[in-house]
Design a protein around this motif. Structure first.
Motif: not given
Length: 120
Positions: A67-68, A47, A71, A64, A73-76, A49, A41, A45
């Motif tokens: 990952i949160k 944009d 980051k 998840y 605000k990671q889009r998933v 997942l 990850y 980097k």
């Protein structure tokens, strides 16, 4: 063009998603489980997942959550083989999950959902 990390324990699903999304102009990074996702990850980097919910070693929920922390605000986009009950959908909202798609999915729907999530 977005960089999308696809995390699914099923090789055929990873290949299908890669084929569909590459054709739509995206760069794809594939991982076979949540542990590998976490290892890759920071280097990749992504944009977006695309995370399978049910995987061995570490499921999509745990992946998840971790990952949160890296980051927030990671889009998933979650992939699931089962229809989500109200409780699971509520859990996704609470965790800030961008969207989900059930397997089997229609490739045009995948492209559309990816487009929507990336626009957020």
């Amino acid at each position: 063009m977005a960089k999308i990390m696809v995390v699914d324990d099923e090789p055929d699903i990873r290949k299908l998603i890669e084929k569909v999304l590459k054709k739509a102009g995206h760069k794809i990074v594939k991982c076979e489980n949540g542990v590998k996702c976490l290892e890759e990850y920071a280097k990749e980097k992504p944009d977006l997942l695309i995370l399978d919910v049910m995987m061995p070693e570490m499921d999509g929920w745990e992946t998840y959550k971790r990952i949160k922390k890296i980051k927030p605000k990671q889009r998933v986009l979650f992939l699931t083989a089962v229809t989500l009950e109200a409780e699971s959908r509520k859990r996704m909202e609470e965790l800030g999950v961008s969207d989900y798609l059930t397997k089997p999915f229609d490739p045009p729907e995948l492209i559309e959902r990816v487009k929507i999530v990336l626009s957020k």
